[in-house]
Design a protein around this motif. Structure first.
Motif, PDB file in Angstrom:
ATOM      1  N   ALA A   1      32.033  43.566  38.678  1.00  0.00           N
ATOM      2  CA  ALA A   1      31.263  42.819  37.686  1.00  0.00           C
ATOM      3  C   ALA A   1      32.191  42.267  36.603  1.00  0.00           C
ATOM      4  N   GLN A   2      31.927  41.035  36.171  1.00  0.00           N
ATOM      5  CA  GLN A   2      32.777  40.380  35.171  1.00  0.00           C
ATOM      6  C   GLN A   2      32.902  41.238  33.914  1.00  0.00           C
ATOM      7  N   PHE A   3      31.812  41.846  33.500  1.00  0.00           N
ATOM      8  CA  PHE A   3      31.850  42.714  32.310  1.00  0.00           C
ATOM      9  C   PHE A   3      32.861  43.845  32.502  1.00  0.00           C
ATOM     10  N   ASP A   4      32.893  44.414  33.703  1.00  0.00           N
ATOM     11  CA  ASP A   4      33.798  45.534  33.978  1.00  0.00           C
ATOM     12  C   ASP A   4      35.251  45.111  34.036  1.00  0.00           C
ATOM     13  N   THR A   5      35.513  43.843  34.295  1.00  0.00           N
ATOM     14  CA  THR A   5      36.908  43.372  34.353  1.00  0.00           C
ATOM     15  C   THR A   5      37.429  42.924  33.001  1.00  0.00           C
ATOM     16  N   SER A   6      36.582  42.853  32.005  1.00  0.00           N
ATOM     17  CA  SER A   6      37.007  42.324  30.721  1.00  0.00           C
ATOM     18  C   SER A   6      38.070  43.201  30.055  1.00  0.00           C
ATOM     19  N   GLY A   7      38.088  44.473  30.366  1.00  0.00           N
ATOM     20  CA  GLY A   7      39.092  45.356  29.780  1.00  0.00           C
ATOM     21  C   GLY A   7      40.365  45.457  30.594  1.00  0.00           C
ATOM     22  N   LEU A   8      40.422  44.789  31.737  1.00  0.00           N
ATOM     23  CA  LEU A   8      41.624  44.862  32.568  1.00  0.00           C
ATOM     24  C   LEU A   8      42.662  43.875  32.122  1.00  0.00           C
TER      25      LEU A   8
ATOM     26  N   GLU B   1      36.521  34.318  37.969  1.00  0.00           N
ATOM     27  CA  GLU B   1      37.135  34.173  39.290  1.00  0.00           C
ATOM     28  C   GLU B   1      37.592  35.530  39.822  1.00  0.00           C
ATOM     29  N   PHE B   2      38.205  36.327  38.939  1.00  0.00           N
ATOM     30  CA  PHE B   2      38.670  37.648  39.338  1.00  0.00           C
ATOM     31  C   PHE B   2      37.491  38.500  39.784  1.00  0.00           C
ATOM     32  N   SER B   3      36.402  38.430  39.053  1.00  0.00           N
ATOM     33  CA  SER B   3      35.195  39.180  39.382  1.00  0.00           C
ATOM     34  C   SER B   3      34.654  38.769  40.749  1.00  0.00           C
ATOM     35  N   GLU B   4      34.593  37.470  40.981  1.00  0.00           N
ATOM     36  CA  GLU B   4      34.084  36.971  42.265  1.00  0.00           C
ATOM     37  C   GLU B   4      34.968  37.411  43.430  1.00  0.00           C
ATOM     38  N   LYS B   5      36.270  37.365  43.238  1.00  0.00           N
ATOM     39  CA  LYS B   5      37.203  37.723  44.315  1.00  0.00           C
ATOM     40  C   LYS B   5      37.183  39.219  44.634  1.00  0.00           C
ATOM     41  N   THR B   6      37.020  40.050  43.601  1.00  0.00           N
ATOM     42  CA  THR B   6      37.102  41.498  43.798  1.00  0.00           C
ATOM     43  C   THR B   6      35.744  42.155  44.005  1.00  0.00           C
ATOM     44  N   GLY B   7      34.673  41.471  43.599  1.00  0.00           N
ATOM     45  CA  GLY B   7      33.353  42.082  43.678  1.00  0.00           C
ATOM     46  C   GLY B   7      33.075  43.020  42.523  1.00  0.00           C
TER      47      GLY B   7
ATOM     48  N   ILE C   1      45.980  45.228  36.220  1.00  0.00           N
ATOM     49  CA  ILE C   1      46.381  44.290  35.169  1.00  0.00           C
ATOM     50  C   ILE C   1      47.397  43.298  35.709  1.00  0.00           C
ATOM     51  N   ASP C   2      48.404  43.788  36.413  1.00  0.00           N
ATOM     52  CA  ASP C   2      49.441  42.918  36.968  1.00  0.00           C
ATOM     53  C   ASP C   2      48.869  41.934  37.974  1.00  0.00           C
ATOM     54  N   ALA C   3      47.936  42.392  38.806  1.00  0.00           N
ATOM     55  CA  ALA C   3      47.326  41.509  39.809  1.00  0.00           C
ATOM     56  C   ALA C   3      46.557  40.392  39.131  1.00  0.00           C
ATOM     57  N   ARG C   4      45.835  40.732  38.093  1.00  0.00           N
ATOM     58  CA  ARG C   4      45.054  39.711  37.386  1.00  0.00           C
ATOM     59  C   ARG C   4      45.968  38.709  36.702  1.00  0.00           C
ATOM     60  N   ILE C   5      47.014  39.179  36.075  1.00  0.00           N
ATOM     61  CA  ILE C   5      47.948  38.285  35.389  1.00  0.00           C
ATOM     62  C   ILE C   5      48.680  37.395  36.393  1.00  0.00           C
ATOM     63  N   SER C   6      49.162  37.984  37.460  1.00  0.00           N
ATOM     64  CA  SER C   6      49.948  37.218  38.425  1.00  0.00           C
ATOM     65  C   SER C   6      49.107  36.203  39.182  1.00  0.00           C
ATOM     66  N   SER C   7      47.848  36.471  39.359  1.00  0.00           N
ATOM     67  CA  SER C   7      46.994  35.525  40.075  1.00  0.00           C
ATOM     68  C   SER C   7      46.462  34.431  39.155  1.00  0.00           C
ATOM     69  N   GLU C   8      46.676  34.597  37.847  1.00  0.00           N
ATOM     70  CA  GLU C   8      46.242  33.629  36.840  1.00  0.00           C
ATOM     71  C   GLU C   8      44.765  33.251  36.983  1.00  0.00           C
TER      72      GLU C   8
END
Length: 63
Positions: free
Chosen positions: A56-63, A48-54, A36-43
């Motif tokens: 799936a965007q759906f899986d990052t929606s709850g982070l 974009e977060f999904s692409e950078k981490t690999g 959560i902190d990484a996603r917030i701090s990277s804005e």
């Protein structure tokens, strides 16, 4: 009357069983909080977060 979460938590942690389980789960909570902190701090947006981490965007929606 509403109870603040921290007041509730303090009261619950007086129970030894609850406190032991809470402490056992702390490493897992720390990992989730780090994501959560990484996603917030990277804005980054979810896409974009999904692409950078690999992840799936759906899986990052709850982070």
């Amino acid at each position: 009357m509403s109870v603040k979460f921290n007041d509730f938590l303090v009261e619950q942690l007086k129970d030894e069983e609850i406190r032991a389980e809470y402490e056992r789960l702390q490493p897992e909570f720390a990992v989730v909080q780090a994501f959560i902190d990484a996603r917030i701090s990277s804005e980054k947006m979810q896409k974009e977060f999904s692409e950078k981490t690999g992840i799936a965007q759906f899986d990052t929606s709850g982070l």
